[in-house]
Design a protein around this motif. Structure first.
Motif, PDB file in Angstrom:
ATOM      1  N   VAL A 199       0.722  -0.856   0.029  1.00  0.00           N
ATOM      2  CA  VAL A 199       0.380  -0.141   0.372  1.00  0.00           C
ATOM      3  C   VAL A 199       0.555   1.575  -0.142  1.00  0.00           C
ATOM      4  O   VAL A 199       0.504   2.434  -0.781  1.00  0.00           O
ATOM      5  CB  VAL A 199      -0.268   0.471   1.214  1.00  0.00           C
ATOM      6  CG1 VAL A 199      -1.247   1.629   1.450  1.00  0.00           C
ATOM      7  CG2 VAL A 199      -2.387  -1.316   1.434  1.00  0.00           C
ATOM      8  N   ALA A 200       1.891   1.007   0.952  1.00  0.00           N
ATOM      9  CA  ALA A 200       2.776   2.793   0.731  1.00  0.00           C
ATOM     10  C   ALA A 200       3.981   2.532  -0.403  1.00  0.00           C
ATOM     11  O   ALA A 200       3.562   3.501  -1.229  1.00  0.00           O
ATOM     12  CB  ALA A 200       4.193   2.302   1.364  1.00  0.00           C
ATOM     13  N   ARG A 201       3.891   1.663  -1.109  1.00  0.00           N
ATOM     14  CA  ARG A 201       4.317   1.623  -2.896  1.00  0.00           C
ATOM     15  C   ARG A 201       3.604   2.061  -3.440  1.00  0.00           C
ATOM     16  O   ARG A 201       3.764   3.527  -4.430  1.00  0.00           O
ATOM     17  CB  ARG A 201       4.369   0.357  -3.208  1.00  0.00           C
ATOM     18  CG  ARG A 201       5.518   0.160  -4.246  1.00  0.00           C
ATOM     19  CD  ARG A 201       5.742  -1.318  -4.755  1.00  0.00           C
ATOM     20  NE  ARG A 201       6.909  -1.747  -3.602  1.00  0.00           N
ATOM     21  CZ  ARG A 201       7.643  -2.171  -3.501  1.00  0.00           C
ATOM     22  NH1 ARG A 201       8.075  -0.809  -3.660  1.00  0.00           N
ATOM     23  NH2 ARG A 201       7.702  -3.074  -2.449  1.00  0.00           N
ATOM     24  N   GLU A 202       2.241   2.297  -3.581  1.00  0.00           N
ATOM     25  CA  GLU A 202       0.820   2.794  -3.804  1.00  0.00           C
ATOM     26  C   GLU A 202       0.878   3.802  -3.961  1.00  0.00           C
ATOM     27  O   GLU A 202       0.689   4.633  -4.776  1.00  0.00           O
ATOM     28  CB  GLU A 202      -0.337   1.973  -4.286  1.00  0.00           C
ATOM     29  CG  GLU A 202      -0.287   0.127  -4.624  1.00  0.00           C
ATOM     30  CD  GLU A 202      -1.818  -0.377  -3.993  1.00  0.00           C
ATOM     31  OE1 GLU A 202      -2.562  -0.060  -3.896  1.00  0.00           O
ATOM     32  OE2 GLU A 202      -1.661  -1.407  -4.036  1.00  0.00           O
ATOM     33  N   TYR A 203       1.623   4.277  -2.443  1.00  0.00           N
ATOM     34  CA  TYR A 203       1.193   5.681  -2.349  1.00  0.00           C
ATOM     35  C   TYR A 203       2.197   6.988  -2.338  1.00  0.00           C
ATOM     36  O   TYR A 203       2.381   7.778  -2.025  1.00  0.00           O
ATOM     37  CB  TYR A 203       0.504   5.865  -0.464  1.00  0.00           C
ATOM     38  CG  TYR A 203      -0.748   6.474  -0.278  1.00  0.00           C
ATOM     39  CD1 TYR A 203      -1.896   6.499  -1.704  1.00  0.00           C
ATOM     40  CD2 TYR A 203      -1.506   4.347   0.159  1.00  0.00           C
ATOM     41  CE1 TYR A 203      -3.045   6.471  -0.802  1.00  0.00           C
ATOM     42  CE2 TYR A 203      -2.251   4.660   0.810  1.00  0.00           C
ATOM     43  CZ  TYR A 203      -3.710   5.506  -0.040  1.00  0.00           C
ATOM     44  OH  TYR A 203      -5.153   5.501  -0.018  1.00  0.00           O
ATOM     45  N   GLY A 204       2.988   5.951  -2.860  1.00  0.00           N
ATOM     46  CA  GLY A 204       4.270   6.681  -4.040  1.00  0.00           C
ATOM     47  C   GLY A 204       5.889   6.674  -2.884  1.00  0.00           C
ATOM     48  O   GLY A 204       6.552   6.965  -3.056  1.00  0.00           O
ATOM     49  N   ALA A 205       5.615   5.845  -1.965  1.00  0.00           N
ATOM     50  CA  ALA A 205       6.946   5.555  -1.255  1.00  0.00           C
ATOM     51  C   ALA A 205       8.498   5.076  -2.507  1.00  0.00           C
ATOM     52  O   ALA A 205       8.440   3.829  -2.950  1.00  0.00           O
ATOM     53  CB  ALA A 205       6.235   4.315   0.321  1.00  0.00           C
ATOM     54  N   CYS A 312      -7.532   8.066   0.720  1.00  0.00           N
ATOM     55  CA  CYS A 312      -8.088   7.078   2.162  1.00  0.00           C
ATOM     56  C   CYS A 312      -8.724   5.327   1.572  1.00  0.00           C
ATOM     57  O   CYS A 312      -8.660   4.858   2.630  1.00  0.00           O
ATOM     58  CB  CYS A 312      -8.723   7.279   3.186  1.00  0.00           C
ATOM     59  SG  CYS A 312     -10.945   8.202   2.649  1.00  0.00           S
ATOM     60  N   ASP A 313      -8.301   5.201   0.108  1.00  0.00           N
ATOM     61  CA  ASP A 313      -9.439   4.074   0.000  1.00  0.00           C
ATOM     62  C   ASP A 313      -8.695   2.804   0.155  1.00  0.00           C
ATOM     63  O   ASP A 313      -9.216   2.151   0.273  1.00  0.00           O
ATOM     64  CB  ASP A 313      -9.566   4.406  -1.659  1.00  0.00           C
ATOM     65  CG  ASP A 313     -10.677   5.346  -2.518  1.00  0.00           C
ATOM     66  OD1 ASP A 313     -10.771   6.309  -1.316  1.00  0.00           O
ATOM     67  OD2 ASP A 313     -10.201   5.507  -3.716  1.00  0.00           O
ATOM     68  N   ARG A 314      -7.360   3.011   0.315  1.00  0.00           N
ATOM     69  CA  ARG A 314      -6.673   2.004   0.554  1.00  0.00           C
ATOM     70  C   ARG A 314      -6.608   2.113   2.328  1.00  0.00           C
ATOM     71  O   ARG A 314      -5.843   1.186   2.627  1.00  0.00           O
ATOM     72  CB  ARG A 314      -5.210   1.812  -0.620  1.00  0.00           C
ATOM     73  CG  ARG A 314      -5.527   1.096  -1.626  1.00  0.00           C
ATOM     74  CD  ARG A 314      -4.346   1.679  -2.469  1.00  0.00           C
ATOM     75  NE  ARG A 314      -4.776   3.202  -2.994  1.00  0.00           N
ATOM     76  CZ  ARG A 314      -4.022   4.066  -4.274  1.00  0.00           C
ATOM     77  NH1 ARG A 314      -2.472   2.693  -4.625  1.00  0.00           N
ATOM     78  NH2 ARG A 314      -4.371   5.430  -4.669  1.00  0.00           N
ATOM     79  N   LEU A 315      -6.824   3.209   2.632  1.00  0.00           N
ATOM     80  CA  LEU A 315      -6.744   2.470   4.205  1.00  0.00           C
ATOM     81  C   LEU A 315      -7.582   1.766   4.731  1.00  0.00           C
ATOM     82  O   LEU A 315      -7.109   1.905   5.888  1.00  0.00           O
ATOM     83  CB  LEU A 315      -5.956   4.309   4.863  1.00  0.00           C
ATOM     84  CG  LEU A 315      -5.472   4.658   3.773  1.00  0.00           C
ATOM     85  CD1 LEU A 315      -5.222   6.584   4.725  1.00  0.00           C
ATOM     86  CD2 LEU A 315      -3.853   4.556   4.162  1.00  0.00           C
TER      87      LEU A 315
END
Ligand code: ZN
Ligand code: ZN
Length: 345
Positions: A199-205, A312-315
């Motif tokens: 998820v972090a990767r999807e959010y740009g980590a 926040c969709d993936r949270l």
């Protein structure tokens, strides 16, 4: 109205209670979405609730259905979220804008009845309007998002450097998004759960490291030329990650502790000495407020949700009716929950 009422340790009942009555400075909100915060878990499953019976819930959004006659700027039918801290607005800390440090405060969902109910009341000044296009579900994420912004503002973060974020729970993933917005160079995400790192990767980590993998320290050395990180944000609140923060910070580095410790923490002499040798700056962060109340944290959260740069969709792990809250806590206990539980009263 219906509410989830906590009667004691792990004893939460969905039942009929009296409607809140507002005074002239307050508004009444028909709750449309409300979250379960990490801090609610020990309140429900442990013994840290301030009193019983109590209605918890401090992350929420809904529609304004009643407005006290002295309230300005909020009208019937407005879609709002609410800042849960109710400071005194009169003490030295409040006057200086340090509302979270007010000693005469109260708090919606821990000291006064909260949002795990059909209706919640709050001072009009605590109401924050949702901009057009921002959903009630997103509105329930304003509070944790403001916590993330506040942590970075406490460090005076202005971008341009790498940021290490430890713990990819709701707060960690929101810090990630806020750090991106504020111009981080690269973001390193740390967790022990590969799903959360995904998820972090999807959010740009930029670089995701599982601290259970051997060799993750070596990757840090390579990626930072052996220096470590100028800024480390600890968002897990456990001893091992608090220690890790001290290890991976660079010389003269800064560490922000957002995670509330879940247990006692003890450091060896060598671990502690990192603070001396590296001349670290260590700072904590508490809640999400600044002057003028509730602060720019709330204004920016609103702005960036509308712009689509906060998401926040993936949270969200699940969205369930409030009546199923007991089952949700059973699942939490058995480790089946991997994100935010959103409740719909
Ligand atoms: Zn919270
Ligand atoms: Zn005060």
């Amino acid at each position: 109205m219906k509410a989830a009422v906590l009667y004691g340790q792990s004893d939460i009942r969905y039942e009929e209670i009296e409607m809140p009555k507002i005074n002239d400075d307050e508004i009444l909100v028909n709750v449309k979405a409300t979250g379960v915060c990490g801090s609610d878990i020990p309140r429900v499953l442990g013994d840290v609730a301030h009193y019983y019976p109590i209605v918890l819930g401090h992350e929420f959004s809904g529609e304004v259905v009643e407005v006290g006659k002295r309230v300005r700027g909020i009208s019937m039918g407005d879609r709002v979220t609410g800042a849960p801290l109710i400071p005194c607005h009169r003490c030295v800390d409040c006057v200086q804008g340090n509302y979270a440090q007010c000693k005469n405060y109260t708090f919606i969902g821990s000291r006064v009845f909260g949002s795990w109910a059909e209706y919640v009341k709050l001072p009009g000044i605590n109401g924050v309007k949702l901009p057009e296009g921002v959903s009630y579900e997103q509105g329930a994420f304003f509070e944790p998002a403001t916590v993330a912004f506040h942590g970075l503002f406490c460090m005076d973060f202005r971008g341009g450097s790498d940021v290490a974020i430890i713990g990819m729970g709701t707060i960690g993933l929101l810090v990630l998004q806020c750090a991106r917005i504020l111009g981080a160079k690269r973001i390193f995400a740390f967790d022990i759960d590969n799903d959360k790192l995904e998820v972090a990767r999807e959010y740009g980590a930029d670089i995701c490291l599982n601290t259970r993998d051997e060799g993750f320290q070596e990757i840090i050395r390579q990626e930072t030329n052996g220096r470590g990180f100028e800024l480390v944000v600890e968002a897990a609140g456990v001893e091992s990650t608090e220690k890790l923060s001290l290890e991976i910070a660079s010389n003269k580095g800064k560490i922000m502790f957002i995670g509330t410790p879940s247990r006692d923490v003890s450091l060896t002499r060598r671990e502690f000495e990192n603070i001396n040798r590296k001349e670290l700056t260590i700072r904590g962060s508490w809640m999400s407020y600044s002057a003028p109340f509730p602060g720019k944290e709330w204004e920016l959260t609103s702005y960036y949700f509308q712009k689509g740069r906060l998401d926040c969709d993936r949270l969200v792990d699940r969205v369930i009716p409030l009546g199923q809250i007991s089952k949700a806590f059973e699942d939490l206990m058995s480790g089946k929950v991997k994100g935010k539980i959103l409740l719909k009263p």
